[in-house]
Enzyme design. Sequence first.
Site, PDB file in Angstrom:
ATOM      1  N   SER A 210       0.825  -1.200   0.000  1.00 18.89           N
ATOM      2  CA  SER A 210       0.000   0.000   0.000  1.00 18.89           C
ATOM      3  C   SER A 210       0.869   1.265   0.000  1.00 18.89           C
ATOM      4  O   SER A 210       1.586   1.511  -0.969  1.00 18.89           O
ATOM      5  CB  SER A 210      -0.958  -0.042   1.192  1.00 18.89           C
ATOM      6  OG  SER A 210      -1.954   0.944   1.092  1.00 18.89           O
ATOM      7  N   ASP A 417      -8.342  -4.674  -6.290  1.00 17.57           N
ATOM      8  CA  ASP A 417      -8.135  -3.498  -5.438  1.00 17.57           C
ATOM      9  C   ASP A 417      -8.362  -2.218  -6.229  1.00 17.57           C
ATOM     10  O   ASP A 417      -7.892  -2.088  -7.365  1.00 17.57           O
ATOM     11  CB  ASP A 417      -6.704  -3.519  -4.896  1.00 17.57           C
ATOM     12  CG  ASP A 417      -6.393  -2.338  -3.984  1.00 17.57           C
ATOM     13  OD1 ASP A 417      -7.328  -1.842  -3.326  1.00 17.57           O
ATOM     14  OD2 ASP A 417      -5.219  -1.938  -3.922  1.00 17.57           O
ATOM     15  N   HIS A 474      -6.763  -5.706  -1.998  1.00 14.56           N
ATOM     16  CA  HIS A 474      -5.600  -4.937  -1.568  1.00 14.56           C
ATOM     17  C   HIS A 474      -4.573  -5.791  -0.825  1.00 14.56           C
ATOM     18  O   HIS A 474      -3.377  -5.679  -1.072  1.00 14.56           O
ATOM     19  CB  HIS A 474      -6.108  -3.807  -0.663  1.00 14.56           C
ATOM     20  CG  HIS A 474      -5.107  -2.748  -0.361  1.00 14.56           C
ATOM     21  ND1 HIS A 474      -4.598  -1.902  -1.310  1.00 14.56           N
ATOM     22  CD2 HIS A 474      -4.525  -2.375   0.817  1.00 14.56           C
ATOM     23  CE1 HIS A 474      -3.757  -1.051  -0.748  1.00 14.56           C
ATOM     24  NE2 HIS A 474      -3.689  -1.323   0.539  1.00 14.56           N
TER      25      HIS A 474
END
Length: 502
Positions: A210, A417, A474
């Site tokens: 991320s 994601d 994600h």
Amino acid sequence: MAPLSLIAGLFALTSMCSARKPTLAERGIPVDPTGVMTIKSSQGAEIRFKQPGKAGICETAEGVDDYSGYISLDEHTNMFFWFFEAREKPSEKPLTLWLNGGPGSDSMIGLFQELGPCNITEDLKSQWNPYAWNEESNMLFLSQPIGVGFSYETTRTNANGRYSLVNSTTTNTSHAAAVGAWHILQTFLDLSPQLDPDISNFTFNLWTESYGGHYGPAFYNYFYKQNELIRSGNVTGVELTMDTLGIINGLIDEDIQAPYYPEFATNNTYGIKAITDEAYTKAKVAYNTTNGCHERLVACKNTDRTSVAGQKICSGAISYCRSYVEYPYYNAGNAGVYDIRHPYSDPTPPEYFIDYLNLASTQEALGVNINYTSTNAGTVYTGFTNTGDWAYPDFLADLEEIIGWGVRVALVYGDADYICNWFGGEAVALATKWVGQEEFVRQEYSPFSVNGTEYGQVKEVDNFSFTRIYEAGHEVPYYQPEASLELFKRIIGKQPIAQGWY
């Protein structure tokens, strides 16, 4: 990594997806743990630790040691860590540092939801994970920067508990976080012979996720250069063998990735149209228009980012880009932030680990005496937002330099994601400048298969790769645990990603 307007709401989802919380009366203010051991360096740093696995917490495999507690450089620098030996032959296995992003997201997310030795069930029990990454490597999880998770500068005690306190300006850029993490890592390595003699292979991997698209390049670049100074004898420290950098669904370059928010929202591979044609057009215009997202990011790139005025330009740029290019998807309120296939309000994966870490029995086993909370993670988030670190253009250049050093670099993206979608990740991979760029751009994708099952597709040339993982949001290892472990194994084992060595 979460959108600005969603932070409070996402934190609030914890209570919706967790089992019954113990009351404050039942839990009380955390007490000082018993049986904590301390080892100290000649420079005054120390590690305070316990072995939670011995108390039946998380890693319960026989003969596998783990250690948790604090690596403290001074009174105000206390970083929580949790180290797990590899399940087999730990003295021969490399050391992998795992970092979640945020900024302000704790690496306990990765530990409990993705790739650690256990996950937490709805009834707040520890459940062994057969696909944990310590199957292949010794694993170190850090709650960084200070103020995240159990890490603290100072603490505050009131009727509701004891909480970590941190100033939002203490660590408010990825570079500052890299410097802090390097000192913590060096203390861990320096004291490792006293902590665990099996920590003897200093082959080093950094894997992150991320906002780790910022952390990964910044940290690895800084670590590598400091390691070279140690190697040359210019500074003292524990020398590492720098091996791999892995980034999962990372935000690496906002200017490259931002245009793909409206594209993914409407033209993703799942056939989900999450925003209207009007919203799509407005987002595209917001990126390209005069004084729009792109031009503001260019202004950030060209300004003095060490100055308050320059940071204000960068902070304003990211605020504009997120509000007008990224946010139309959230404003529609239909599809998930981290998984477009899920509803917007669906907390996936479940966050049972937060309540688990607030159990008195867990805190006693871990050697901590403060409440586990996301509140001060918000303070860290605010600090990074105020400097505009989100918009900084340095991280692709860092990545290119790392690839040039011969380090194996792997970009991995789950294809469901939204917030760090694979369209933008692929664009970064194709834009990365290095000696093999032309061949990389020309190369066709190959299936990424494990035991005869195709889990994704990969483009790989020499020491650089981009892998798209099917049916994954994600947090890729949560969705595809077997495939993720095999991918990790192949990359750190210097195998070809597509098929490995059979």
